[in-house]
Design a protein around this motif. Structure first.
Motif, mmCIF file in Angstrom:
data_model
loop_
_atom_site.group_PDB
_atom_site.id
_atom_site.type_symbol
_atom_site.label_atom_id
_atom_site.label_comp_id
_atom_site.label_asym_id
_atom_site.label_seq_id
_atom_site.Cartn_x
_atom_site.Cartn_y
_atom_site.Cartn_z
ATOM 1 N N GLN A 55 0.854 -1.191 0.000
ATOM 2 C CA GLN A 55 0.000 0.000 0.000
ATOM 3 C C GLN A 55 0.893 1.245 0.000
ATOM 4 O O GLN A 55 1.197 1.759 -1.053
ATOM 5 N N SER A 56 1.343 1.678 1.174
ATOM 6 C CA SER A 56 2.314 2.772 1.183
ATOM 7 C C SER A 56 2.957 2.857 2.553
ATOM 8 O O SER A 56 2.364 2.438 3.551
ATOM 9 N N ALA A 87 3.611 5.577 4.174
ATOM 10 C CA ALA A 87 2.933 6.569 5.004
ATOM 11 C C ALA A 87 1.770 5.917 5.745
ATOM 12 O O ALA A 87 1.562 6.152 6.937
ATOM 13 N N LEU A 88 1.021 5.060 5.023
ATOM 14 C CA LEU A 88 -0.111 4.387 5.661
ATOM 15 C C LEU A 88 0.388 3.439 6.746
ATOM 16 O O LEU A 88 -0.153 3.396 7.856
ATOM 17 N N THR A 96 1.259 5.422 9.713
ATOM 18 C CA THR A 96 0.054 5.933 10.374
ATOM 19 C C THR A 96 -0.562 4.847 11.248
ATOM 20 O O THR A 96 -0.925 5.083 12.406
ATOM 21 N N ILE A 97 -0.664 3.656 10.664
ATOM 22 C CA ILE A 97 -1.230 2.544 11.434
ATOM 23 C C ILE A 97 -0.338 2.243 12.633
ATOM 24 O O ILE A 97 -0.815 2.057 13.749
ATOM 25 N N LYS A 150 5.917 11.193 10.646
ATOM 26 C CA LYS A 150 5.325 10.027 11.311
ATOM 27 C C LYS A 150 6.368 9.265 12.104
ATOM 28 O O LYS A 150 6.069 8.744 13.176
ATOM 29 N N VAL A 194 -8.449 -1.054 11.008
ATOM 30 C CA VAL A 194 -8.208 -0.161 9.867
ATOM 31 C C VAL A 194 -8.213 -0.935 8.552
ATOM 32 O O VAL A 194 -8.822 -0.524 7.571
#
Lengths: 394, 457, 340
Positions: free
Chosen positions: B29-30, B32-33, B36-37, B280, B397
């Protein structure tokens, strides 16, 4: 001469002829689960209807297709909303977001995800005045009118009807509270009296306490700043049943044919206003919604318009890049140009491609002012014969 | 010994799997994601640790976690936001006076309660004190609230905070939650299991109701946006030279051979991505530090004589009491400690969100979900609670895209435009709840003490 | 001295806005709390899935109602949903028995601590929550038909010549009548029948009851059947009176639990009293008494302020405040509930 060549070269890069068809993705970032899931059940499909219309038209950016990718804001949980926005933007690589819905999660996603990534958000329903001043780098727009304007409209209409005292109830979130404060301010400034300004919570079991309090405080009209299929409806029903109030003022969240259908003839004689101009937009959208299998509920017209605006701005910018299309949103939304109604997105795309100008009116009479908010032209309505009928425009 | 081995192995395996899952998100996915998770997983773990302290160590059934998290969140706002001067000059003095009268009333009532002998005279004195105190407080409080809420209500309409660095709010949030827990514990800890549970739930609902409706303090449902961050802003990083040159260095491979506009576009994309990841990572560092500190303290406490006593009380209250242990006192202690940890987590979450949103606090998200974390991870085991925090938040999520994928796969054989297919794909978001329920039920069935169970000692 | 009509007006006003809605809402909560309390008393855990099971039963009833309506069936002045109710109950009983077999039985056999069962019910809650939304969606559904009012406010005014109106909805009437019948039946069943007696014995002392030859599986089965029936009926009555929306039913869980606990969980009579305590504490404390008082006192004494103890935004908090206060005075509820 050199300048001219440079200028025309720039024109060519900015123009639409040079773009290649691509697969564009748009995020539909709304609260599919949680407190307003029943409203979003119509908002999501509305945005997706506009997306499908554009994609099927083949007229966007040299025949690009657009697909909707959903992200769940949950309406209340900023953490989950931020994660969903992060996924849409950095993993699904959406070009822009239609959403969010509730002001809290919208601000969180805007400041933590959309802004750092330079992604445009067009919210159909976040009405909080705080969003007008929030730092957004020109990335945030909304097709929902801000509370401030609606307060004036409500006070005007009430005064014209000769109402001196109102009771008011609002849904206890930023939309309801902001609107109620604005109405109270404007109405008392014009000499009216608000006997009580009581909150109600959506999705709760019972509203007899609220109705009892409102009835005891009394007033000629009950202003219900809520949602048509949530606590607002429950309060109107219970007020009529107990004989507490006969006449209601219905702000935008309460205007919809679902209300007279649910309540019945007792609602006749109530009145209100929702965003709209003297245009066939809203009626046309309602037909399209019915054909597509969803209701034209609260904020569904705004959702359609939010998605449409993004895609028209893409066409005008000649790019699906948020950094470029953000400067075109105001242009396509406002005059001058040919007026565009729901179902005419193909026509609009073609006009723009041909170098023409459009003024997107859409389903909710979009007119953006200031920091990219709906200017708030209002359609005054009355409930007559079990239907929402238009009285005039202001 | 054998069970210890297998426990350590389970933990290693489980955390490796969890780490792999996050890496997979990063790759497919990425990043950054994935980060975040990760950040939210870290916060969830701290919260789960707090619950584990209460339930796993002492068997206290607290379902009022939401209230303590909310207090932590309020602390983050009250510490970090700059004060609103207009509001202070409009109603500050009156608020101070009403606060003084309020505190004086409490003290006077306490004095009457403690120092006067039980008699009808004491009851009368008590009523007089309370009624006078209430009236005096209201006399200053009501106009103060009206004045404060009227100062530019659309944008401020509240007193603001202290304007201190937001990171200070984490311990403050913990203290605030601890203070509330002290009061609640004094009042409610005499109650047994489910009665305690519903009392804590009730009190947490009251706390959230206050946050939602006392606009002069928290702006209520209008939210407070733009809390200052403890880490740099992405857009500042775009402007700072050191960061730009760092990114240029890191991406020198992909930037090579690019000229002019193309290079700028590529550099900008790299900058955006790196800035997001950098911010992050900063957060992750802060949260991980807090988690490690709290975990270390927990492990030390659990292995100390105090920890042994706690377990003895949990396993057999009557026996422990017979041996002269102060059960209620210890319960109060642990209730305060666990709640303080939840308060810290609440403050961290509000810091990460950058805003205080009182409507966020609903039992499903801030009480039930945290309990699922503790039970699935393994109650009584600190690492278990942490793993639960990671796993459950991850599933929470990722079950959304997962649900959409599953529904599309399941209905792939149906023709386009089929009503059943449309309906299922349209409601795919609700898979989140089904998945969460199934995870909980399956783990409880096949690993009844959680994924990493409590060690036998 | 106020005149007779003033006193009557005050009385009617109070009845219309406090008494009648309070009784209807209280009855709905009481029926829900009865289910919770039965499961607690006999299966020994707090069933968090109760609200969503309620939504499930109501959903099946609504679907059956729509089917009946499409067949042209109606129930005269009464809502068609009452005809569809048995189907809803049957489906809910099935759901409860299946979840018991799949989930709860395992922990019962293992003699797990109550909190384990509570957590399992949380899992069931999540799953049922999702299933209901998959089937009927998230929208508001109305399924009331038939005569809406027993007495309309305006008719009452015309009839009596009083200033204040009194309205009684048929859904309120039906709710109260059915609640009384059900409570009567339940108490008769528990006190007089063999199965009911064995349930009480099992609840009081499990080991002793097993010794005396009571079949525990049968007791559990009957408990689920009764709880499912009560839950479905409570859900349908609530939906008829207000409307059906899955999210609202999930939210009903908290007041239902509060009702069961405040009355003393495990005690059927406590659940009923608890239902009314929660319902009336919401209404009574947030009701502005200005109008009532104005009728009763001489004109010159008429109050300026609303005479409201707390704003309605605190009504939910108020019911919990009452709950906490009751628990402080009586730590196991009004009727001394069970402690596991």
């Amino acid at each position: 001469m050199k300048k001219l060549i440079l200028a025309s070269a720039l024109m060519a890069t900015a123009g639409t002829q040079t773009v290649h068809a691509e697969d564009i993705k748009l995020g539909v970032f709304l609260g599919f689960t949680g407190a307003i899931e029943s409203i979003v059940a119509d908002m999501g499909p509305a945005a997706e209807l506009a997306i499908k219309e554009v994609s099927d038209s083949g007229a966007l950016l040299g025949g690009s297709t657009v697909t909707a990718v959903r992200g769940d804001t949950t309406c209340t949980d900023s953490a989950a909303a931020t994660a969903a926005a992060e996924r849409l933007i950095t993993s699904d690589k959406v070009s822009a977001l239609v959403g969010g819905d509730c002001s809290g999660v919208t601000t969180a996603a805007l400041q933590n995800v959309a802004m750092p990534n330079g992604i445009v958000m067009v919210s159909p329903s976040a009405t909080s005045p705080a969003l007008s001043t929030v730092e957004d780098n020109g990335l945030f727009f909304r097709t929902a009118p801000s509370d401030a304007r609606q307060g004036e409209i409500v006070a005007d209409i009430l005064n014209e009807k000769g109402v001196k005292t109102i009771a008011m109830t609002y849904t206890n979130n930023d939309y309801g509270k902001g609107l109620a404060e604005s109405i109270e301010k404007n109405f008392t400034a014009s000499g009216g009296k608000v006997s009580i300004n009581a909150a109600h919570e959506d999705g709760k079991g019972d509203y007899s306490a609220e109705v009892g309090a409102l009835a005891a405080a009394g007033g000629e009209v009950l202003v219900v700043a809520g949602y048509v299929d949530q606590g607002g409806k429950g309060i109107i029903q219970a007020s009529l049943d107990t004989g507490a109030f006969d006449t209601f003022y219905l702000p935008d969240g309460m205007v919809g044919d679902a209300l007279p259908e649910a309540i019945g003839p007792d609602l006749n004689g109530s009145y209100g206003a929702n965003p709209g101009t003297d245009s066939p937009g809203a009626a046309k959208f309602a037909e399209m919604a019915e054909a597509a299998g969803f209701k034209s509920g609260p904020f569904s017209a705004e959702s359609y318009d939010a998605a449409a605006l993004i895609m028209l701005a893409m066409q005008a910018a000649g790019s699906s890049d948020s950094g470029k299309l953000k400067d075109k949103v105001m242009d396509v939304a406002n005059a001058p140009g040919e007026k565009i109604f729901p179902g005419e997105l193909k026509k609009a795309l073609e006009i723009i491609a041909g170098g023409g100008d459009v003024d997107y009116v859409g389903a909710s009479a979009v007119e953006l002012v200031g920091a990219g908010e709906s200017a708030g032209n209002y359609r005054q309505i009355a409930i007559e014969g079990g239907k929402v009928t238009t009285v005039g425009y202001r | 010994m054998v069970s210890n081995m297998s426990n350590a192995m389970r933990a290693t395996l489980a955390f490796t799997a969890m780490g792999t899952a996050l890496v997979m998100v990063g790759v497919f996915q990425s990043w950054a994601l994935s980060l975040t998770i990760l950040n939210l997983c870290l916060i969830s773990s701290v919260m789960a640790l707090g619950v584990n302290i209460q339930w796993g160590y002492a068997g206290l059934f607290n379902i009022g976690i939401m209230g303590f998290a909310a207090l932590g969140g309020a602390a983050a706002m009250l510490v970090s936001m700059p004060p609103v001067d207009n509001a202070w000059s409009a109603g500050g003095w009156n608020i101070l006076f009403s606060a003084i009268f309020f505190i004086a009333t409490i003290f006077a009532a306490w004095f009457v309660h403690k120092k006067m002998s039980k008699s009808r005279f004491q009851t009368i004195a008590m009523i007089v004190v309370l009624v006078t105190g209430y009236l005096l407080t209201r006399k200053f409080f009501d106009p103060a609230v009206d004045a404060i809420e009227a100062t530019d209500s659309a944008k401020t309409g509240f007193l603001g905070g202290l304007g201190l660095p937001i990171i200070l709010s984490w311990p403050v949030g913990g203290l605030l939650a601890a203070g509330a827990a002290w009061i609640i514990g004094k009042v409610a800890l005499g109650l047994r299991s489910d009665y305690l549970a519903i009392a804590t739930l009730g009190i947490s609902e009251i706390v959230v109701a206050i946050l939602k409706n006392e606009d002069w303090l928290t702006r209520g449902v209008k939210n407070v946006n733009g809390l200052p961050r403890p880490v740099p802003y992405e857009l500042e990083l775009h402007q700072s030279e050191w960061f730009v040159s760092l990114v240029e260095k890191l991406h020198s491979g992909s930037l090579i051979g690019l000229e002019g506009v193309a290079r700028e576009v590529a550099l900008k994309a790299a900058l955006t991505e790196s800035a997001g990841v950098f911010v992050k990572l900063c957060y992750a560092g802060l949260f991980a530090t807090v988690l490690v500190i709290i975990l270390t303290l927990c492990v030390l406490a659990l292995n100390s004589p105090w920890g042994r006593m706690m377990r003895a009380i949990r396993d057999n209250e009557t026996a422990a009491e017979a041996m002269g242990k102060d059960v209620t006192g210890r319960h109060l202690q642990i209730f305060i400690l666990g709640s303080a940890v939840c308060g810290i987590a609440g403050a961290m979450l509000t810091t990460l969100d950058g805003q205080l949103t009182p409507t966020t606090y609903i039992p499903l998200r801030f009480t039930f979900l945290i309990w699922v974390m503790v039970i699935v991870g393994g109650s009584g085991n600190n690492l278990g609670a942490i793993l639960g925090g990671f796993l459950i938040w991850f599933v929470w999520v990722e079950s959304e895209p997962g649900g959409v994928w599953l529904m599309s796969a399941l209905t792939g054989w149906l023709p386009e435009g089929n009503a059943v297919k449309d309906h299922l794909v349209q409601s795919a978001q609700h898979m989140r709840l089904v998945v969460m329920g199934l995870v909980l039920l399956l783990v409880m069935r096949f690993a009844p003490s959680g994924i990493i169970p409590e060690r036998n000692r | 001295m106020p005149e007779m009509t003033d006193i009557l007006n005050a009385l009617v006003l109070f009845t219309n806005f406090v008494l009648i809605p309070g009784i209807a809402y209280g009855s709905q909560l009481a029926l829900g709390a009865l289910g919770v309390t039965l499961i607690y008393g006999i299966l020994r855990f707090s069933n968090f899935a109760h609200g969503d099971v309620m939504a499930f039963g109501t959903m099946v009833t609504i679907l059956a109602t729509w089917w009946l309506q499409s067949m042209g069936v109606s129930f005269g002045p009464l809502p068609t949903a009452l005809l569809a109710l048995p189907l809803g109950i049957a489906a809910t009983v099935l759901l409860c028995l299946v979840t018991d077999k799949l989930v709860y039985r395992y922990y019962r056999a293992k003699k797990s601590v109550p909190v384990t069962l509570v957590m399992a019910s949380l899992g069931v809650m999540f799953v049922v929550n999702g299933i209901v939304r998959f089937i009927i969606g998230t929208d508001d559904q109305r399924f009331f038909d038939g005569e809406r009012f027993i007495m309309k406010a305006r008719e009452f005014k015309n009839l009596t010549g009083l200033n204040e109106g009194l309205a009684i909805k048929s859904s309120q009437g039906i709710t109260v009548v059915i609640a009384i019948i059900l409570v009567g039946l339940l108490f008769w069943f528990l006190q007089k029948t063999r199965a009911g007696k064995s349930m009480r014995a099992y609840s009081d002392n499990e080991d002793l009851s097993l010794l005396s030859g009571i079949d525990p599986d049968k007791v559990v089965r009957i408990t689920w059947i009764i709880a499912a029936a009560l839950t479905t009926i409570a859900g349908v009555l609530y939906g008829l009176d207000k409307s059906f929306k899955p999210f609202t039913y999930f939210q009903l869980l908290l007041p239902i639990f509060a009702a069961a606990i405040v009355g003393g969980i495990g005690q059927p009579i406590g659940a009923i009293v608890g239902g009314y305590v929660i319902a009336f504490s919401e209404v009574l404390i947030t009701y502005p008494y200005k109008k009532v008082v104005t009728y009763l006192v001489p004109e010159s004494w008429a109050p300026e302020s609303l005479l409201q103890l707390l704003g309605t935004e605190y009504k939910f908090a108020v019911s919990f405040m009452i709950l906490v206060i009751v628990l402080l005075v009586r730590p196991t509820g009004i009727f001394r509930g069970k402690v596991l």
